[in-house]
Write an enzyme that holds these catalytic residues in place. Structure first.
Site, short mmCIF file in Angstrom:
data_model
loop_
_atom_site.label_atom_id
_atom_site.label_comp_id
_atom_site.label_asym_id
_atom_site.label_seq_id
_atom_site.Cartn_x
_atom_site.Cartn_y
_atom_site.Cartn_z
N GLU A 182 -50.56 0.20 6.76
CA GLU A 182 -50.85 -0.74 7.85
C GLU A 182 -49.57 -1.19 8.55
OE1 GLU A 182 -52.91 -5.13 8.70
OE2 GLU A 182 -52.82 -4.38 6.65
N LYS B 61 -54.42 1.98 8.74
CA LYS B 61 -55.00 0.72 9.26
C LYS B 61 -54.14 0.34 10.45
CE LYS B 61 -56.44 -3.99 8.14
NZ LYS B 61 -56.97 -4.90 7.13
#
Length: 336
Positions: free
Chosen positions: A177, A219
């Site tokens: 992420e 992500k």
């Protein structure tokens, strides 16, 4: 776990019409959320809140996995059933946040690097034993005057790649992420440029660390104007810019991309995801990994009567999951 098993888990995380619920707030973050609705931050209240979320009836219809915090992974329902068993019985894959949050990047004012690599191999081994099958590590990229620097992007990409390699070694799917924050007065073009450079650095680092992309999930943050820019972008503009950016930087072999809501309103996060899927077919499934955008309405309801409002709060969680599950297929109807 073999690469085939890692790939199988990764694909299950982005199964058609399903996404991830992020309930991995640290004790400090959940304290702010709870105090914001007048609930005392005790371990029992945190446990009860997470139980309300995870025991939502039919949640597995639209939720493939849940990112948990260390405390939550070890907790059980009030009847003594481990949360990991509740999840597995509902077809929901347990995940775990493993980073130790962001810290100032020495020598680079205004920039941060995520820490938590020390001892990670042992922690991952334990988490696998506790039932976790995927993990999450969040890097944060700020946009401001003369930032981000190349050094900041490189340091965070390197940490994400080392984390991902350690995850796969232990049979855990890494969710990487690299969040480009909405904070600031930058325009959407600047966000696009920073996001593209960040993603290219990330995938370069993953390649250099022999991370198998078939067993990795991205992500991603969406390409948006800064929230203090005074600029507004239509749903279609955000969807187009985000898709173009991803197509230019993310290899097609990746099993899927899930988006963070990153401070967007619940409805905006769903609308942007829906628009991107309507613009498909895309090289990868595009789904969601929302925290606040999945929980805020439920938390508000639950806080008014912790025991009495569980059912009503769960109805809200299910409705948000359904809306985002439909958006992950480009089938969400805003008017419905």
């Amino acid at each position: 776990m073999s690469i085939e098993q890692l790939a199988e888990t990764a694909l299950a995380m982005v199964a058609p019409g399903k996404g991830i619920i992020a309930i991995d707030e640290s004790t400090g973050t959940i304290a702010k959320r709870l105090s914001g609705v007048g609930v005392e931050n005790t371990e029992e209240n945190r446990r009860a809140y997470r139980e309300m979320l995870l025991t939502t009836p039919k949640l597995g219809d639209y939720i493939s996995g849940a990112i948990l915090y260390d405390e939550t992974l070890r907790q059980s329902t009030k009847d003594g059933v481990p949360f990991t068993k509740v999840m597995r019985d509902a077809g929901i894959i347990p995940g775990i946040k493993v980073d130790k949050s962001t810290h100032a990047l020495a020598g680079f004012p205004g920039e941060v690097v995520t820490e938590g690599l020390d001892g990670l191999r042992e922690r991952l081994k334990e988490y696998y034993g506790l039932g976790a099958r995927f993990a999450k590590w969040r890097a944060v990229i700020n946009i401001g005057e003369d930032i981000p620097s190349g050094t900041c992007i490189e340091a965070n990409a390197h940490a994400l790649a080392r984390y991902a390699a350690l995850c796969q070694e232990q049979g855990i799917v890494p969710m990487v992420e690299p969040e480009v924050l909405m904070d600031g007065d930058h325009d959407i073009e600047t966000c696009y440029e920073v996001t593209e450079v960040t993603l290219r650095a990330l995938f370069d680092a993953l390649y250099n660390h022999n991370v198998m992309l078939e067993g990795t999930i991205l992500k991603a943050s969406m390409v948006l104007p800064g929230k203090d820019s005074g600029e507004s972008a239509s749903v279609e503009e955000v969807a187009e810019a985000t898709l173009m950016c991803l197509k230019s930087a993310v290899p097609a072999i990746l099993p899927g991309i899930v988006f963070l809501s990153g401070g967007q309103s619940d409805e905006d996060a769903t609308a942007h995801l829906d628009a991107m899927n309507r613009m498909g077919p895309n090289p990868w499934p595009l789904s969601f990994s929302y925290g606040r955008a999945m929980q805020s309405a439920a938390l508000e309801l639950w806080s008014k009567d912790l025991a009495g409002n569980v059912g009503k709060a769960q109805d809200t969680v299910y409705a948000r999951a359904r809306d985002n599950g439909l958006a992950a297929q480009g089938r969400w109807d805003r008017a419905a």
